[in-house]
Write a protein that holds these residues in place. Structure first.
Motif, PDB file in Angstrom:
ATOM      1  N   GLU A 130       0.809  -1.129  -0.040  1.00  0.00           N
ATOM      2  CA  GLU A 130       0.012  -0.011   0.155  1.00  0.00           C
ATOM      3  C   GLU A 130       0.956   1.131   0.041  1.00  0.00           C
ATOM      4  N   THR A 133       1.608   2.611  -3.397  1.00  0.00           N
ATOM      5  CA  THR A 133       0.822   3.208  -4.302  1.00  0.00           C
ATOM      6  C   THR A 133       0.773   4.754  -4.354  1.00  0.00           C
ATOM      7  N   SER A 134       1.591   5.269  -3.520  1.00  0.00           N
ATOM      8  CA  SER A 134       1.650   6.616  -3.441  1.00  0.00           C
ATOM      9  C   SER A 134       2.909   7.222  -4.151  1.00  0.00           C
ATOM     10  N   GLU A 135       3.270   6.320  -5.039  1.00  0.00           N
ATOM     11  CA  GLU A 135       4.506   6.506  -5.881  1.00  0.00           C
ATOM     12  C   GLU A 135       3.879   7.075  -7.308  1.00  0.00           C
ATOM     13  N   THR A 167      -1.974   3.467   7.308  1.00  0.00           N
ATOM     14  CA  THR A 167      -2.673   3.936   6.010  1.00  0.00           C
ATOM     15  C   THR A 167      -3.338   5.247   6.131  1.00  0.00           C
ATOM     16  N   GLN A 170      -1.182   7.671   4.618  1.00  0.00           N
ATOM     17  CA  GLN A 170      -0.710   7.451   3.219  1.00  0.00           C
ATOM     18  C   GLN A 170      -1.512   7.887   2.200  1.00  0.00           C
ATOM     19  N   TYR A 171      -3.022   7.619   2.320  1.00  0.00           N
ATOM     20  CA  TYR A 171      -3.927   7.823   1.345  1.00  0.00           C
ATOM     21  C   TYR A 171      -5.141   8.297   1.975  1.00  0.00           C
ATOM     22  N   LYS A 179      -9.278   3.038  -6.400  1.00  0.00           N
ATOM     23  CA  LYS A 179      -8.451   3.748  -7.440  1.00  0.00           C
ATOM     24  C   LYS A 179      -8.689   3.428  -8.891  1.00  0.00           C
TER      25      LYS A 179
END
Length: 639
Positions: A130, A133-135, A167, A170-171, A179
């Motif tokens: 997870e 997924t921020s990259e 998390t 993070q998002y 998404k």
């Protein structure tokens, strides 16, 4: 699932004993690795992360080879050059990650694209956490897969923490699967601790994807029961959270289910464990008995590049007077004819023909499968080129402008450049780099950034100054199985004409061209600088100079430079790039180290100012070294 669990428990003991250097635990997440790997066929690629031991065991990799890998021994997969799961193996169709996690997703895109082009009915599965997924690579790779309908199974292991970051930091979306619709792709949430749910869902989806190629996003809900890696611990995790997830242990619960269903017995479970323990002990002894890896400097240097068996292709006598841009286009087109597994990718290169019109008309000849417009996502496309190479397809990627390579820098210098040295896989990729100033394009469309790449072992760098060289060297670049950065000066595209053979031919790397000969001084340059030097020498015919056009910067023809300096005793190096850290600096240092006794004067370097490239013409002229070169040339001659 039991096998990777028992291996891990043994590895944690060995870690405490100092017999392995690091460990990333997947305890509690085995159902995902085993379930996904079991649903794929043996010839389908899997791109795991560092918590996916179950992928490797499900693919039946011999344990002693894994143990050797973790101890940095020769029987591993990287000859001691990389650790942990940072390796790939074509034999088992596994491609391991690099520490910069994002490119892994784009590599999967490339592997899947190659399967599509070859009409293979295959799925490629790629893992990320997870945190990954921020990259930006996550966004780029999912978008590219969706646009191209690539059969990639994107597997997110959502285990609650990116190292120590939960998390909610993070998002913002409720589920990462949310998404998927934003990229126009199917997505699902899966209980990552339920092996039956994981396998059955992945198996069903993969069967569908093989018939109807498309990307699918899966979010596996799970938890990491140990630290990000063992040294970091789990003090940042609330104990009640650990307790709750411990009750969801995928092995304990599946074992209970199998016992209840009378599929397993306590005796059979004990037998299975003893068999696995025996295998672990046997293979550990085999790995421990293996000698420590021996240093062989020749091998170390020799493995940076895949061996390239250069084939000379000679041309006929028929020529045409064409521009450098025509020579590049012609060379690319003739290479497309010769290599039916060659794909060209880039922004606006298809129907539009590219911003410089180099690929104009290519779609009509080769079709949109091989001439592929890309979204604006340099990093994902470079990574996809790596994936194409892994799956047997050559590629040429056009950076619309060399300046834009910065957004694809990571996979070039950390994946393409290092992959052969790390685990023997080559990157059969050419990246075309329209570059250079002198055309009033300002700071972001004028850089000549070759020094970013000549510094990086594993890359080759080509920089022609004439149409004849451009065509022949591009053909060689495409034939070479190693990654090549091919620089094309925009200021030379339409200003330089030359008689160029009409048919296909190649030119060797690492051979400078001697354009003028004389005994007064040696002038070395490349790209647009060659033409500045020619102008200066033609305007001053009394100067008897050796003028060397390097043509390739990696490899570089230092022997030609040494030979000339030994004759003339003086050397001036001209480059368009700014001075500090440029190619001229290394040439100067090498000449000082190897030809000092032949020098009659200090080596002189001439380059652009230490500023970004300005837009206004008078400022740009002042920035560029053309006028300063003449002054420094006379100064050195008079020394």
């Amino acid at each position: 699932m039991l096998k990777p669990r028992l291996i891990e428990e043994k590895m944690l003991i060995l870690l405490r004993q100092g017999k392995i250097s690091k460990w990333f635990s997947g305890i509690g997440q085995e159902a995902i690795s085993v379930g996904v790997a079991s649903a794929l066929t043996p010839d389908e690629y899997i791109l795991p992360m560092h918590r996916n031991l179950g992928v490797f065991t499900t693919r039946n990799i011999p344990l002693h080879r894994l143990f050797s890998q973790w101890q940095g021994k020769a029987n591993g997969f990287t000859n001691g050059r990389d650790r942990s799961f940072h390796f790939g193996t074509q034999e088992y169709r596994i491609v391991g990650m690099i520490s910069h996690l994002g490119p892994q997703l784009g590599v999967a895109d490339g592997i899947a694209l190659a399967d599509l082009l070859k009409n293979n009915k295959r799925v490629t599965a790629v893992f990320t956490g997870e945190g990954g997924t921020s990259e930006g690579d996550f966004h780029e790779s999912l978008n590219l897969a969706a646009v191209w309908n690539l059969p990639v199974l994107f597997c997110i292991e959502n285990n609650g923490y990116g190292l120590s970051t939960p998390t909610n930091e993070q998002y913002k979306c409720e589920n990462l699967a949310d998404k998927g619709p934003g990229y126009g792709m199917e997505s699902h949430i899966v209980d990552g601790n339920n092996i039956l749910e994981v396998f059955s869902m992945v198996d069903e989806i993969c069967k569908s994807m093989r018939k109807n190629p498309r990307p699918v996003l899966l979010e596996f809900k799970t938890f990491r029961m140990r630290g990000h890696e063992e040294a970091s611990g789990t003090k940042y995790v609330p104990q009640e959270l650990l307790d709750a997830w411990e009750e969801k242990d995928p092995i304990v619960n599946f074992e209970k289910f199998l016992l209840d269903e009378k599929i397993l017995s306590a005796h059979l479970i004990e037998t299975l464990k003893n068999e696995i323990y025996a295998e672990i002990d046997y293979d550990l002894k085999k790995a421990f008995s293996e000698q420590e890896i021996e240093v062989d400097q020749t091998k170390e240097l020799g493995d940076v590049y895949k061996v390239f068996d250069y084939q000379q292709h000679n041309h006929s006598s028929a020529t045409s007077n064409i521009r450098l841009i025509d020579a590049v286009s012609q060379g690319l087109k003739q290479s497309m004819d010769r290599h039916d597994n060659l794909v060209v990718m880039g922004q606006d290169i298809a129907d539009y023909g590219g911003v410089f019109k180099i690929t104009e008309g290519f779609v009509q000849t080769f079709g949109k499968e091989r001439i592929r417009n890309t979204p604006i996502c340099e990093s994902a496309v470079v990574s996809a080129a790596m994936g194409l190479s892994i799956n047997g397809v050559k590629s040429v990627m056009e950076m619309q402008f060399a300046d834009f390579v910065s957004t694809g820098f990571n996979p070039i210098v950390n994946y393409l450049a290092k992959v052969h040295y790390r685990w023997g896989e080559n990157a059969d990729v050419v990246i075309r780099m329209p570059c250079g100033a002198g055309v009033g394009a300002g700071p972001f469309h004028s850089q000549t950034n070759e020094a970013w790449f000549t510094k990086t072992p594993g890359l080759k760098v080509v920089y022609p100054a004439f149409p004849y060289d451009a065509k022949g060297l591009l053909a060689t670049s495409i034939n070479d199985p190693n990654p090549v950065l091919f620089f094309e000066h925009k200021g030379l595209y339409r200003s330089i004409y030359q008689e160029v053979p009409e048919d296909y031919y190649t030119l060797p790397f690492g051979k400078a061209a001697i354009l003028k000969e004389g005994s007064d001084i040696t002038v070395v340059s490349y790209g647009l600088g060659v033409h500045w030097a020619l102008d200066a020498l033609n305007e001053n015919p009394d100067i008897k100079a050796d003028l060397l056009d390097l043509r390739t910067l990696q490899p570089m023809d230092m022997d030609a430079i040494y030979t000339s300096v030994q004759k003339t005793g003086k050397l001036i190096i001209l480059q368009e790039d700014s001075l500090f850290g440029g190619v001229a600096s290394d040439i100067s240092a090498l000449v000082m180290e190897n030809c000092f006794k032949f020098l009659d004067a200090p080596v002189m370097r001439v380059a652009s100012l230490e500023t970004p490239i300005p837009f206004a013409k008078n400022l740009e002229n002042n920035y560029l070294p053309k006028a300063r070169f003449v002054n420094e040339l006379f100064k050195l001659l008079a020394y």
